[in-house]
Scaffold this motif. Structure first.
Motif, PDB file in Angstrom:
ATOM      1  N   TYR A   1     126.677  58.066 -34.019  1.00 48.54           N
ATOM      2  CA  TYR A   1     127.632  58.786 -34.864  1.00 48.54           C
ATOM      3  C   TYR A   1     127.378  60.290 -34.797  1.00 48.54           C
ATOM      4  N   LEU A   2     126.117  60.686 -34.854  1.00 38.05           N
ATOM      5  CA  LEU A   2     125.772  62.106 -34.834  1.00 38.05           C
ATOM      6  C   LEU A   2     126.075  62.753 -33.489  1.00 38.05           C
ATOM      7  N   THR A   3     126.078  61.971 -32.424  1.00 36.75           N
ATOM      8  CA  THR A   3     126.383  62.492 -31.091  1.00 36.75           C
ATOM      9  C   THR A   3     127.775  63.121 -31.048  1.00 36.75           C
ATOM     10  N   GLN A   4     128.659  62.650 -31.914  1.00 31.99           N
ATOM     11  CA  GLN A   4     130.027  63.165 -31.928  1.00 31.99           C
ATOM     12  C   GLN A   4     130.147  64.490 -32.685  1.00 31.99           C
ATOM     13  N   LYS A   5     129.042  64.943 -33.267  1.00 34.31           N
ATOM     14  CA  LYS A   5     129.014  66.251 -33.924  1.00 34.31           C
ATOM     15  C   LYS A   5     128.579  67.299 -32.895  1.00 34.31           C
ATOM     16  N   ASN A   6     129.461  68.235 -32.572  1.00 34.24           N
ATOM     17  CA  ASN A   6     129.191  69.192 -31.494  1.00 34.24           C
ATOM     18  C   ASN A   6     127.918  69.996 -31.723  1.00 34.24           C
ATOM     19  N   ASP A   7     127.632  70.346 -32.977  1.00 33.04           N
ATOM     20  CA  ASP A   7     126.457  71.183 -33.241  1.00 33.04           C
ATOM     21  C   ASP A   7     125.151  70.397 -33.211  1.00 33.04           C
ATOM     22  N   LEU A   8     125.217  69.076 -33.085  1.00 34.33           N
ATOM     23  CA  LEU A   8     123.996  68.259 -33.045  1.00 34.33           C
ATOM     24  C   LEU A   8     123.742  67.641 -31.670  1.00 34.33           C
ATOM     25  N   LEU A   9     124.722  67.708 -30.774  1.00 34.99           N
ATOM     26  CA  LEU A   9     124.602  67.032 -29.481  1.00 34.99           C
ATOM     27  C   LEU A   9     123.408  67.529 -28.687  1.00 34.99           C
ATOM     28  N   TYR A  10     123.225  68.845 -28.601  1.00 36.46           N
ATOM     29  CA  TYR A  10     122.091  69.372 -27.821  1.00 36.46           C
ATOM     30  C   TYR A  10     120.766  68.944 -28.437  1.00 36.46           C
ATOM     31  N   ASP A  11     120.658  68.962 -29.763  1.00 29.33           N
ATOM     32  CA  ASP A  11     119.411  68.562 -30.425  1.00 29.33           C
ATOM     33  C   ASP A  11     119.056  67.115 -30.094  1.00 29.33           C
ATOM     34  N   ILE A  12     120.067  66.268 -29.982  1.00 29.60           N
ATOM     35  CA  ILE A  12     119.818  64.867 -29.643  1.00 29.60           C
ATOM     36  C   ILE A  12     119.389  64.747 -28.181  1.00 29.60           C
ATOM     37  N   LEU A  13     120.115  65.413 -27.298  1.00 28.75           N
ATOM     38  CA  LEU A  13     119.802  65.312 -25.862  1.00 28.75           C
ATOM     39  C   LEU A  13     118.445  65.919 -25.535  1.00 28.75           C
ATOM     40  N   ASN A  14     118.025  66.920 -26.281  1.00 32.29           N
ATOM     41  CA  ASN A  14     116.747  67.585 -25.998  1.00 32.29           C
ATOM     42  C   ASN A  14     115.584  66.958 -26.763  1.00 32.29           C
ATOM     43  N   CYS A  15     115.852  65.904 -27.500  1.00 36.69           N
ATOM     44  CA  CYS A  15     114.796  65.249 -28.279  1.00 36.69           C
ATOM     45  C   CYS A  15     113.838  64.518 -27.341  1.00 36.69           C
ATOM     46  N   GLN A  16     112.544  64.616 -27.631  1.00 31.99           N
ATOM     47  CA  GLN A  16     111.538  63.992 -26.771  1.00 31.99           C
ATOM     48  C   GLN A  16     111.525  62.476 -26.962  1.00 31.99           C
ATOM     49  N   VAL A  17     111.411  61.760 -25.845  1.00 34.78           N
ATOM     50  CA  VAL A  17     111.362  60.293 -25.891  1.00 34.78           C
ATOM     51  C   VAL A  17     110.149  59.809 -25.107  1.00 34.78           C
ATOM     52  N   HIS A  18     109.833  58.521 -25.257  1.00 32.46           N
ATOM     53  CA  HIS A  18     108.720  57.937 -24.527  1.00 32.46           C
ATOM     54  C   HIS A  18     109.096  57.751 -23.054  1.00 32.46           C
ATOM     55  N   SER A  19     108.080  57.639 -22.225  1.00 27.61           N
ATOM     56  CA  SER A  19     108.324  57.465 -20.789  1.00 27.61           C
ATOM     57  C   SER A  19     109.026  56.146 -20.478  1.00 27.61           C
ATOM     58  N   ASN A  20     108.893  55.167 -21.349  1.00 22.40           N
ATOM     59  CA  ASN A  20     109.530  53.861 -21.127  1.00 22.40           C
ATOM     60  C   ASN A  20     110.830  53.714 -21.918  1.00 22.40           C
ATOM     61  N   PHE A  21     111.507  54.801 -22.184  1.00 28.01           N
ATOM     62  CA  PHE A  21     112.729  54.753 -22.996  1.00 28.01           C
ATOM     63  C   PHE A  21     113.770  53.819 -22.392  1.00 28.01           C
TER      64      PHE A  21
END
Length: 366
Positions: A242-262
Motif C-alpha cells: 500500500y505504501l509503495t503507491q505513495k510517491n514520497d515513500l517509494l524511494y525509502d522502500i526501495l532503498n531499505c536494507q534487506v537480507h541477502s536471502n530476501f
C-alpha cells in the motif's frame, strides 16, 4: 391352574399392556420434569471472572445494584434474560457493550483488562447498533490502553480499535493513534502484537502526517516481512504494498536494507497466500520505479537495498518468477506473469508493439 390356555394368554396380554402403559407414562413424566427444570434453571452466579466484573461495575455516577438483582431480572415472557445479540435482534439495547466500556474506567488488573477488551471486541462485531452508539470518548479510552505496560493488554486494545475501525465515523479518531501503533510495532518484537497492529493499519487510510514516522519504521517493517511468521509477514507486505503507491515513500522502500536471502520469499515452497502478496508488492514496486516522474530522477541505492535484490544487475528474480509461472495455485501464476510483464515493459512503453527486455531480467542465454 384350572385356567385354559386362551385365558392365560389373554391375561398375559393385559399385563403386558399395563406394564407398557406405565412405562410410557413414566417416560413422559420424566421428560416433563427435565424440560421444566431446564426452563427454570438460572445460570450460576459468578463473582470472579472478568466478564462478571465488567457487568457488575457501575457506570460513573451510578450506584451498584444489590447482589441479588441480576437473578431477579426477567424478560417480559417470564424467562431469564436472553443473549445480548438476541435482544438487539428484537430492537432492544442490551447495555452489554456500555457496561464493558464503563468497566475499563474501574481499576483492574492486567488480565482482567485484557479479557474485558476482548469482550468489547466481540460486542462491536456482534452488536452493531450498540457499537454505532459509542462515542469518540470510548475510542479515546480504548486507545489509552495502548500505553499499558502489559503486552497482552496492548494486543487486545489493538484488536478492539480494529473492530471499531469498521465503523466509518470512528476512523478519523482511530487515525490519531496511528503513530503510537507504528511505535509499538517498531519497538516491541512480539509477533502477535505485530499482527494486531498491522491489521489495524491495513484497515485504515493512513494520513500524510504519518509519513515521517513511516520512514523511521520502514526497517522494522522490512524485518517483519523477512521473519518466519507467515501471518505477520502477510500483514507487513500488505502494508508495504500500500505504501509503495505513495510517491514520497517509494524511494525509502526501495532503498531499505534487506537480507541477502530476501529472494527466498519468492520460492515456490512458500505458502500461496504469502507468495501472492509478495508478488503484488514486487509488481507495484516495478510499476513505481518505471513511472516517468520517478525515472526522471537519478536515484542512488545501497548495495544491500531492496532495489538491488529485486532489480539490480545481479538479481536472480527472473529465475524465481519463471518457477512460479507453473505454481499449483492459479492466482500465484497470474501474479507472477504480471510481474514479468511489468519488468519487461515500463508503463509508458506498454502500448507499443515491442518492448526492450531489461538486461537485469533476462541474461544472455536464459
Amino acid at each position: 391352574m384350572g385356567m385354559s390356555l386362551p385365558e392365560c394368554l389373554r391375561q398375559l396380554d393385559i399385563r403386558k399392556g399395563v406394564v407398557g402403559l406405565a412405562t410410557g407414562v413414566g417416560a413422559i413424566y420424566l421428560l416433563y420434569k427435565a424440560i421444566k427444570a431446564g426452563i427454570k434453571c438460572q445460570p450460576p452466579m459468578c463473582n470472579g471472572s472478568p466478564i462478571c466484573i465488567a457487568r457488575e461495575c457501575p457506570a460513573p455516577g451510578e450506584r451498584a445494584l444489590p447482589s441479588e438483582a441480576p437473578a431477579s431480572e426477567a424478560s417480559s415472557v417470564g424467562g431469564p434474560k436472553g443473549l445480548a445479540i438476541e435482544r438487539e435482534r428484537h430492537g432492544r439495547d442490551s447495555g452489554e457493550l456500555r457496561r464493558l466500556l464503563n468497566s475499563l474506567e474501574c481499576k483492574q488488573d492486567e488480565y482482567t483488562k485484557a479479557m474485558i477488551l476482548h469482550s468489547i471486541t466481540r460486542c462491536v462485531y456482534l452488536l452493531e447498533a450498540e457499537a454505532c452508539a459509542c462515542t469518540p470518548g470510548d475510542i479515546r479510552l480504548v486507545g489509552s490502553m495502548l500505553d499499558d505496560k502489559d503486552n497482552n493488554v496492548k494486543i487486545q486494545a489493538l484488536n478492539t480499535l480494529k473492530a471499531f475501525s469498521g465503523i466509518r465515523k470512528f476512523r478519523l479518531k482511530i487515525q490519531e493513534h496511528s503513530i503510537k501503533v507504528l511505535e509499538l510495532i517498531s519497538t516491541i518484537w512480539d509477533s502477535e502484537l505485530h499482527i494486531a497492529g498491522l491489521r489495524l493499519l491495513n484497515n485504515l487510510p493512513l494520513p500524510d502526517f504519518v509519513h515521517p514516522q513511516l520512514r523511521r519504521v520502514m526497517p522494522a517493517l522490512m524485518e517483519i516481512l523477512q521473519c518466519d511468521y507467515i501471518l505477520a509477514q502477510v500483514q507487513a507486505v500488505r502494508l508495504l504494498s500500500y505504501l509503495t503507491q505513495k510517491n514520497d515513500l517509494l524511494y525509502d522502500i526501495l532503498n531499505c536494507q534487506v537480507h541477502s536471502n530476501f529472494l527466498d520469499l519468492f520460492q515456490s515452497t512458500q505458502p500461496g497466500s504469502l507468495l501472492f502478496e509478495v508478488l503484488m508488492f514486487a509488481e507495484r514496486l516495478s510499476e513505481g520505479r518505471n513511472a516517468p516522474h520517478y525515472r526522471a530522477v537519478k536515484w542512488h541505492y545501497k548495495e544491500e537495498s531492496l532495489h538491488e535484490a529485486l532489480f539490480g544487475d545481479e538479481s536472480r528474480l527472473a529465475d524465481r518468477l519463471l518457477s512460479l509461472v507453473i505454481h499449483p495455485e492459479e492466482d500465484v501464476q497470474i501474479q507472477a506473469c504480471k510481474v514479468i510483464v511489468s519488468l519487461q515493459c515500463p508503463q509508458d512503453l506498454r502500448p507499443r508493439a515491442s518492448c526492450q527486455t531489461s538486461p537485469s531480467f533476462f541474461n544472455s542465454g536464459e
